[in-house]
Design a protein around this motif. Structure first.
Motif, PDB file in Angstrom:
ATOM      1  N   MET A  47       0.817  -1.218   0.000  1.00  0.00           N
ATOM      2  CA  MET A  47       0.000   0.000   0.000  1.00  0.00           C
ATOM      3  C   MET A  47       0.854   1.273   0.000  1.00  0.00           C
ATOM      4  O   MET A  47       0.334   2.377  -0.162  1.00  0.00           O
ATOM      5  CB  MET A  47      -0.948   0.020   1.202  1.00  0.00           C
ATOM      6  N   ASP A 149      -4.472   9.224   0.185  1.00  0.00           N
ATOM      7  CA  ASP A 149      -4.299   7.793  -0.061  1.00  0.00           C
ATOM      8  C   ASP A 149      -4.900   7.078   1.143  1.00  0.00           C
ATOM      9  O   ASP A 149      -4.194   6.611   2.033  1.00  0.00           O
ATOM     10  CB  ASP A 149      -2.819   7.450  -0.218  1.00  0.00           C
ATOM     11  N   LYS A 152     -11.134   4.530   0.114  1.00  0.00           N
ATOM     12  CA  LYS A 152     -11.577   5.022  -1.190  1.00  0.00           C
ATOM     13  C   LYS A 152     -13.040   5.477  -1.174  1.00  0.00           C
ATOM     14  O   LYS A 152     -13.413   6.382  -1.930  1.00  0.00           O
ATOM     15  CB  LYS A 152     -11.373   3.957  -2.267  1.00  0.00           C
ATOM     16  N   ASP A 175      -4.604   9.085  -4.846  1.00  0.00           N
ATOM     17  CA  ASP A 175      -3.903   7.883  -5.275  1.00  0.00           C
ATOM     18  C   ASP A 175      -4.888   6.739  -5.487  1.00  0.00           C
ATOM     19  O   ASP A 175      -6.009   6.749  -4.974  1.00  0.00           O
ATOM     20  CB  ASP A 175      -2.864   7.498  -4.220  1.00  0.00           C
ATOM     21  N   ASN A 176      -4.457   5.754  -6.263  1.00  0.00           N
ATOM     22  CA  ASN A 176      -5.206   4.498  -6.500  1.00  0.00           C
ATOM     23  C   ASN A 176      -6.501   4.694  -7.278  1.00  0.00           C
ATOM     24  O   ASN A 176      -7.426   3.889  -7.141  1.00  0.00           O
ATOM     25  CB  ASN A 176      -5.535   3.782  -5.174  1.00  0.00           C
ATOM     26  N   TRP A 179      -7.120   1.729  -9.605  1.00  0.00           N
ATOM     27  CA  TRP A 179      -7.324   0.481  -8.875  1.00  0.00           C
ATOM     28  C   TRP A 179      -6.881  -0.753  -9.665  1.00  0.00           C
ATOM     29  O   TRP A 179      -7.673  -1.627 -10.029  1.00  0.00           O
ATOM     30  CB  TRP A 179      -8.759   0.345  -8.422  1.00  0.00           C
ATOM     31  N   ASP A 223      -0.558   3.331  -9.173  1.00  0.00           N
ATOM     32  CA  ASP A 223      -1.882   2.719  -9.267  1.00  0.00           C
ATOM     33  C   ASP A 223      -2.922   3.734  -9.733  1.00  0.00           C
ATOM     34  O   ASP A 223      -4.115   3.552  -9.529  1.00  0.00           O
ATOM     35  CB  ASP A 223      -2.284   2.137  -7.903  1.00  0.00           C
TER      36      ASP A 223
END
Length: 232
Positions: A47, A149, A152, A175-176, A179, A223
Motif C-alpha cells: 500500500m 491515499d 476510497k 492515489d489508487n 485500482w 496505481d
C-alpha cells in the motif's frame, strides 16, 4: 509501429522496471529507500506510494513552491517523508491516519532525515480533522497541496472539504484511482475482493471529471494518480 502496439509496450512490467532502475531508484533518498525496504516485510506493505509516482509528486510540490500541506492517509510514511523532503525547512504538513503503528514504521527514517519538525501527525479518522480545520475561517484556501491515499469510499467526502482548504491554484492528488486497472474492465472480469473499491473508484472518477471547480489530469502512474488543480 501501430498505436495499439505502442500502448502494449508502455503497459509492460519490463518498462516499469526500466523506469524505476534508470530514473527513480538512483535518485531516491536513502531514507525513502529505507521505508520502501521496510514495507517489503510489513503487512499490506504494497500500500506504500509507488516510488515513480512519488517522484512525480516531488516535482509538483517543488513547482508549486508548496509550504503548507495536508496528507490524508499516511501508512508507513513514504509519501509523507517525500513531501517533508520537498517543502522548505519551515514548511508544515498536517498528516492524518488512525494507524499510528504503521506511521511508526517510517518514523525512524523521518527522524534520520531531520524533517520530523515539519510534521504534525494526528492519529484520527480524517473527516473530523478536516471539519475542525474548516471551523477556522483562516484555513479557507490556506493550504498549497494535499495528498489523499486513504479509504476510497470517502474520497469524494475528502474532496468536498479539501477543495475549500486548498488555495486557488493549489493541488490535490488522489492515489489508487485506477485500482489496478480494474476501472477499465467489465464487472464480471474483476476479482471479488476488488469489486467494492473498483465501484468506489468509478464513482469518484466520474464525479471528479464533472467538477468544474478543478482542472484534472489522471496519470497512469503507480496505481493511478488523479491530479486536481483548484481553478476557483
Amino acid at each position: 509501429m501501430t498505436a495499439d502496439k505502442n500502448r502494449s509496450i508502455l503497459q509492460t512490467e519490463d518498462l516499469t522496471k526500466y523506469i524505476l532502475e534508470t530514473s527513480v531508484y538512483p535518485r531516491e533518498a536513502e531514507t525513502l529507500k529505507d521505508i520502501r525496504n521496510a514495507n517489503q516485510s510489513y503487512p499490506m506493505g504494497f500500500m506504500g506510494t509507488a516510488p515513480d509516482a512519488g517522484q512525480l509528486m516531488a516535482i509538483l510540490l517543488k513547482l508549486l513552491n508548496a509550504k503548507k500541506t495536508i496528507e490524508v492517509g499516511v501508512f508507513t510514511g513514504y509519501s509523507l517523508l517525500l513531501t517533508a523532503l520537498s517543502i522548505p525547512d519551515d514548511g508544515k504538513i498536517i498528516a492524518v491516519d488512525p494507524d499510528r503503528k504503521a506511521y511508526e514504521v517510517g518514523l525512524p527514517s523521518i527522524k534520520k532525515a531531520g524533517v520530523e519538525h515539519k510534521i504534525d501527525f494526528i492519529e484520527s479518522e480524517a473527516l473530523p480533522v478536516l471539519d475542525k480545520l474548516l471551523e477556522n475561517p483562516s484555513n479557507d484556501g490556506n493550504f498549497d497541496f494535499a495528498f489523499v491515499d486513504a479509504d476510497k469510499h470517502n474520497y469524494w467526502n475528502y474532496h468536498e472539504k479539501l477543495i475549500k482548504l486548498i488555495k486557488i491554484g493549489g493541488l490535490v492528488i488522489y492515489d489508487n484511482t485506477l485500482w489496478g486497472g480494474t476501472v477499465a474492465l467489465p464487472e464480471e472480469a474483476v476479482l471479488g475482493h476488488k469489486k467494492k473499491i473498483r465501484q468506489d473508484a468509478l464513482a469518484f472518477n466520474e464525479a471528479i471529471a464533472s467538477d468544474t471547480r478543478v482542472e484534472i489530469c489522471v496519470a497512469s502512474i503507480g496505481d493511478g494518480f488523479t491530479i486536481c488543480r483548484r481553478a476557483h
